[in-house]
Design an enzyme around this catalytic site. Sequence first.
Site, PDB file in Angstrom:
ATOM      1  N   LYS A 110       5.117 -19.746  -4.970  1.00  0.00           N
ATOM      2  CA  LYS A 110       5.329 -18.337  -4.626  1.00  0.00           C
ATOM      3  C   LYS A 110       4.291 -17.457  -5.349  1.00  0.00           C
ATOM      4  O   LYS A 110       3.795 -16.480  -4.787  1.00  0.00           O
ATOM      5  CB  LYS A 110       6.746 -17.901  -5.001  1.00  0.00           C
ATOM      6  CG  LYS A 110       7.858 -18.562  -4.214  1.00  0.00           C
ATOM      7  CD  LYS A 110       7.899 -18.214  -2.737  1.00  0.00           C
ATOM      8  CE  LYS A 110       8.321 -16.804  -2.466  1.00  0.00           C
ATOM      9  NZ  LYS A 110       8.495 -16.573  -0.995  1.00  0.00           N
ATOM     10  N   TYR A 162       8.299 -24.572  -7.214  1.00  0.00           N
ATOM     11  CA  TYR A 162       8.659 -23.484  -6.284  1.00  0.00           C
ATOM     12  C   TYR A 162       8.027 -22.178  -6.747  1.00  0.00           C
ATOM     13  O   TYR A 162       7.339 -21.502  -5.976  1.00  0.00           O
ATOM     14  CB  TYR A 162      10.187 -23.340  -6.206  1.00  0.00           C
ATOM     15  CG  TYR A 162      10.640 -22.010  -5.621  1.00  0.00           C
ATOM     16  CD1 TYR A 162      10.444 -21.722  -4.274  1.00  0.00           C
ATOM     17  CD2 TYR A 162      11.269 -21.043  -6.421  1.00  0.00           C
ATOM     18  CE1 TYR A 162      10.850 -20.493  -3.740  1.00  0.00           C
ATOM     19  CE2 TYR A 162      11.675 -19.821  -5.891  1.00  0.00           C
ATOM     20  CZ  TYR A 162      11.463 -19.551  -4.554  1.00  0.00           C
ATOM     21  OH  TYR A 162      11.860 -18.340  -4.029  1.00  0.00           O
ATOM     22  N   GLY A 192      10.894 -16.821   9.047  1.00  0.00           N
ATOM     23  CA  GLY A 192      12.045 -17.306   8.268  1.00  0.00           C
ATOM     24  C   GLY A 192      13.318 -16.534   8.532  1.00  0.00           C
ATOM     25  O   GLY A 192      14.225 -16.520   7.701  1.00  0.00           O
ATOM     26  N   GLY A 193      13.413 -15.939   9.722  1.00  0.00           N
ATOM     27  CA  GLY A 193      14.578 -15.109  10.037  1.00  0.00           C
ATOM     28  C   GLY A 193      15.858 -15.888  10.296  1.00  0.00           C
ATOM     29  O   GLY A 193      16.927 -15.287  10.414  1.00  0.00           O
ATOM     30  N   ALA A 194      15.762 -17.215  10.392  1.00  0.00           N
ATOM     31  CA  ALA A 194      16.992 -18.004  10.613  1.00  0.00           C
ATOM     32  C   ALA A 194      17.590 -18.496   9.292  1.00  0.00           C
ATOM     33  O   ALA A 194      18.564 -19.250   9.292  1.00  0.00           O
ATOM     34  CB  ALA A 194      16.697 -19.194  11.536  1.00  0.00           C
ATOM     35  N   GLY A 195      16.993 -18.079   8.184  1.00  0.00           N
ATOM     36  CA  GLY A 195      17.531 -18.464   6.874  1.00  0.00           C
ATOM     37  C   GLY A 195      18.503 -17.412   6.362  1.00  0.00           C
ATOM     38  O   GLY A 195      18.964 -16.534   7.104  1.00  0.00           O
ATOM     39  N   PHE A 196      18.784 -17.493   5.085  1.00  0.00           N
ATOM     40  CA  PHE A 196      19.816 -16.636   4.467  1.00  0.00           C
ATOM     41  C   PHE A 196      19.423 -15.147   4.494  1.00  0.00           C
ATOM     42  O   PHE A 196      20.051 -14.334   5.197  1.00  0.00           O
ATOM     43  CB  PHE A 196      20.058 -17.154   3.042  1.00  0.00           C
ATOM     44  CG  PHE A 196      20.699 -16.191   2.106  1.00  0.00           C
ATOM     45  CD1 PHE A 196      21.874 -15.523   2.461  1.00  0.00           C
ATOM     46  CD2 PHE A 196      20.150 -15.959   0.847  1.00  0.00           C
ATOM     47  CE1 PHE A 196      22.477 -14.635   1.578  1.00  0.00           C
ATOM     48  CE2 PHE A 196      20.751 -15.078  -0.033  1.00  0.00           C
ATOM     49  CZ  PHE A 196      21.904 -14.403   0.324  1.00  0.00           C
ATOM     50  N   ILE A 197      18.389 -14.771   3.753  1.00  0.00           N
ATOM     51  CA  ILE A 197      18.035 -13.348   3.690  1.00  0.00           C
ATOM     52  C   ILE A 197      17.536 -12.873   5.050  1.00  0.00           C
ATOM     53  O   ILE A 197      17.871 -11.782   5.511  1.00  0.00           O
ATOM     54  CB  ILE A 197      16.981 -13.080   2.584  1.00  0.00           C
ATOM     55  CG1 ILE A 197      17.560 -13.418   1.204  1.00  0.00           C
ATOM     56  CG2 ILE A 197      16.531 -11.618   2.616  1.00  0.00           C
ATOM     57  CD1 ILE A 197      16.576 -13.253   0.048  1.00  0.00           C
ATOM     58  N   GLY A 198      16.738 -13.720   5.727  1.00  0.00           N
ATOM     59  CA  GLY A 198      16.162 -13.336   7.012  1.00  0.00           C
ATOM     60  C   GLY A 198      17.226 -12.956   8.032  1.00  0.00           C
ATOM     61  O   GLY A 198      17.115 -11.926   8.715  1.00  0.00           O
ATOM     62  N   THR A 246       9.472 -13.446  -5.344  1.00  0.00           N
ATOM     63  CA  THR A 246      10.670 -13.721  -6.149  1.00  0.00           C
ATOM     64  C   THR A 246      10.433 -13.339  -7.609  1.00  0.00           C
ATOM     65  O   THR A 246       9.281 -13.340  -8.079  1.00  0.00           O
ATOM     66  CB  THR A 246      11.023 -15.228  -6.069  1.00  0.00           C
ATOM     67  OG1 THR A 246      11.977 -15.539  -7.083  1.00  0.00           O
ATOM     68  CG2 THR A 246       9.806 -16.112  -6.300  1.00  0.00           C
ATOM     69  N   ASP A 247      11.527 -13.074  -8.332  1.00  0.00           N
ATOM     70  CA  ASP A 247      11.400 -12.807  -9.773  1.00  0.00           C
ATOM     71  C   ASP A 247      10.910 -14.041 -10.526  1.00  0.00           C
ATOM     72  O   ASP A 247      10.417 -13.946 -11.647  1.00  0.00           O
ATOM     73  CB  ASP A 247      12.733 -12.314 -10.366  1.00  0.00           C
ATOM     74  CG  ASP A 247      13.900 -13.278 -10.200  1.00  0.00           C
ATOM     75  OD1 ASP A 247      13.731 -14.317  -9.509  1.00  0.00           O
ATOM     76  OD2 ASP A 247      14.982 -13.005 -10.753  1.00  0.00           O
ATOM     77  N   GLU A 248      11.058 -15.221  -9.906  1.00  0.00           N
ATOM     78  CA  GLU A 248      10.726 -16.454 -10.624  1.00  0.00           C
ATOM     79  C   GLU A 248       9.233 -16.591 -10.902  1.00  0.00           C
ATOM     80  O   GLU A 248       8.825 -17.414 -11.724  1.00  0.00           O
ATOM     81  CB  GLU A 248      11.255 -17.673  -9.861  1.00  0.00           C
ATOM     82  CG  GLU A 248      12.766 -17.570  -9.687  1.00  0.00           C
ATOM     83  CD  GLU A 248      13.422 -18.836  -9.182  1.00  0.00           C
ATOM     84  OE1 GLU A 248      12.895 -19.932  -9.425  1.00  0.00           O
ATOM     85  OE2 GLU A 248      14.480 -18.718  -8.530  1.00  0.00           O
TER      86      GLU A 248
HETATM   87  P1  NAD Z   1      16.149 -19.899   3.112  1.00  0.00           P
HETATM   88  O1  NAD Z   1      15.760 -21.224   2.555  1.00  0.00           O
HETATM   89  O2  NAD Z   1      17.600 -19.614   3.346  1.00  0.00           O
HETATM   90  O3  NAD Z   1      15.406 -19.651   4.500  1.00  0.00           O
HETATM   91  C1  NAD Z   1      14.049 -19.983   4.685  1.00  0.00           C
HETATM   92  C2  NAD Z   1      13.774 -19.927   6.179  1.00  0.00           C
HETATM   93  O4  NAD Z   1      12.379 -20.205   6.362  1.00  0.00           O
HETATM   94  C3  NAD Z   1      14.549 -20.967   6.989  1.00  0.00           C
HETATM   95  O5  NAD Z   1      15.101 -20.365   8.138  1.00  0.00           O
HETATM   96  C4  NAD Z   1      13.495 -22.007   7.361  1.00  0.00           C
HETATM   97  O6  NAD Z   1      13.748 -22.658   8.575  1.00  0.00           O
HETATM   98  C5  NAD Z   1      12.239 -21.145   7.417  1.00  0.00           C
HETATM   99  N1  NAD Z   1      11.018 -21.928   7.175  1.00  0.00           N
HETATM  100  C6  NAD Z   1      10.788 -22.810   6.162  1.00  0.00           C
HETATM  101  N2  NAD Z   1       9.549 -23.342   6.262  1.00  0.00           N
HETATM  102  C7  NAD Z   1       8.984 -22.768   7.363  1.00  0.00           C
HETATM  103  C8  NAD Z   1       7.715 -22.890   7.985  1.00  0.00           C
HETATM  104  N3  NAD Z   1       6.769 -23.728   7.510  1.00  0.00           N
HETATM  105  N4  NAD Z   1       7.464 -22.147   9.078  1.00  0.00           N
HETATM  106  C9  NAD Z   1       8.407 -21.303   9.595  1.00  0.00           C
HETATM  107  N5  NAD Z   1       9.635 -21.160   9.043  1.00  0.00           N
HETATM  108  C10 NAD Z   1       9.918 -21.879   7.948  1.00  0.00           C
HETATM  109  O7  NAD Z   1      15.515 -18.815   2.131  1.00  0.00           O
HETATM  110  P2  NAD Z   1      16.097 -17.402   1.653  1.00  0.00           P
HETATM  111  O8  NAD Z   1      16.994 -17.621   0.507  1.00  0.00           O
HETATM  112  O9  NAD Z   1      16.563 -16.645   2.836  1.00  0.00           O
HETATM  113  O10 NAD Z   1      14.772 -16.736   1.080  1.00  0.00           O
HETATM  114  C11 NAD Z   1      13.916 -15.988   1.928  1.00  0.00           C
HETATM  115  C12 NAD Z   1      12.702 -15.555   1.134  1.00  0.00           C
HETATM  116  O11 NAD Z   1      13.118 -14.775   0.013  1.00  0.00           O
HETATM  117  C13 NAD Z   1      11.885 -16.712   0.565  1.00  0.00           C
HETATM  118  O12 NAD Z   1      10.536 -16.378   0.659  1.00  0.00           O
HETATM  119  C14 NAD Z   1      12.325 -16.798  -0.889  1.00  0.00           C
HETATM  120  O13 NAD Z   1      11.295 -17.318  -1.684  1.00  0.00           O
HETATM  121  C15 NAD Z   1      12.603 -15.339  -1.189  1.00  0.00           C
HETATM  122  N6  NAD Z   1      13.612 -15.089  -2.220  1.00  0.00           N
HETATM  123  C16 NAD Z   1      14.874 -15.581  -2.110  1.00  0.00           C
HETATM  124  C17 NAD Z   1      15.812 -15.301  -3.088  1.00  0.00           C
HETATM  125  C18 NAD Z   1      17.221 -15.829  -3.002  1.00  0.00           C
HETATM  126  O14 NAD Z   1      17.966 -15.717  -3.997  1.00  0.00           O
HETATM  127  N7  NAD Z   1      17.668 -16.387  -1.882  1.00  0.00           N
HETATM  128  C19 NAD Z   1      15.467 -14.532  -4.195  1.00  0.00           C
HETATM  129  C20 NAD Z   1      14.163 -14.032  -4.280  1.00  0.00           C
HETATM  130  C21 NAD Z   1      13.258 -14.310  -3.282  1.00  0.00           C
END
Ligand code: NAD
Length: 331
Positions: free
Chosen positions: A152, A148, A7-13, A123-125
Amino acid sequence: MRLLFTGGAGFIGSNFIRYILQKRPSYEIVNLDALTYAGNLENLQDIESSERYRFTQGRIEDPKTVAEAMKGADAVVHLAAESHVDRSIENATPFLLTNVLGTQILLEAARNGSVRRFLHVSTDEVYGSVGPKGPFTEEDALRPRSPYAASKAAADHLVQAYAVTYEMPVIIARPSNAFGPFQYPEKFIPLLVTNTLEGRPLPIYGDGKNIREWIYVEDVCCALDQLLHEGRPGETYNVGGPGGWSNVEVARLILALLQKPESLVTFVPDRPGHDFWYALDNSKIKRETGWEPTVSLEDGLKRAIVWYEEHRYWWQRIKERLHRESRGYWS
Ligand code: NAD
């Protein structure tokens, strides 16, 4: 040290990959990401030519892809997830496939490899809404209230079960609501910031009194880095932000920072099962690693606003797509 990120192409990643490459010059990273609607390689454009970084596209529910990506990994940073609560209310199936089955496939591959750390980002949720007892500690029961959060929580149970059954060196991090650069604009803060920049109404669920602990993404990255290196195997750590804010307070602060009228706040029908209050007790991570959040909500918002102002091309295309798909509050 070779890290397998999911998931490194997402927000936190994407923020955390950049953080690790800067902070730990000897580390190599493999980023396994399916590039769902939430994944975007533009988030990593500045580092894609680094010799210490490699991207591989694939789903974490696919055992062959995962086994291949796991080769040579010393540690796993598991962030891949379906992450948007509203989407889980529409259709929970992708959440179960990715967040539960995907996590199990990943654990299984890590168990068969040479992985010395498995950092699972939860997550805290998972705790549900705070009651009269106040902020949750890691000892509190999980009472998830959205599909969701339930997916988790199921993943957390699997991770803990693998730690006991197979003595796997897992660490669970439970961050509160994060915000900052590269966050998909269907999420609360980027939605409010970008709507304000566009002069659109700011949709607020219910009466806007629901409370969240907002944490700037850089503080999340710092906490994850500390846990990856100093967290005790088998343990879970809350990663809470600096204090709680109601949704309407956050909206008013954004409007004030951008000098826009409060009349843009628009109350809309509440989300079903909307948790009233999330709050985390951070004392464990503070005590064991010295980490604590350093960026206030106001300072984080100022930084995020600058980023969204300077990256209109990034979010405007996404919002146009969401608008075409009639998703959320886009018209
Ligand atoms: P995001 O939705 O921005 O990114 C998720 C990433 O996972 C995307 O790049 C997506 O392409 C990838 N992905 C989704 N399904 C996939 C699969 N089956 N195989 C491979 N890759 C897949 O999420 P985020 O906000 O960056 O959150 C990252 C993690 O942190 C999550 O596990 C989320 O539950 C957790 N989290 C997020 C927050 C927040 O506020 N953003 C808070 C607490 C926990």
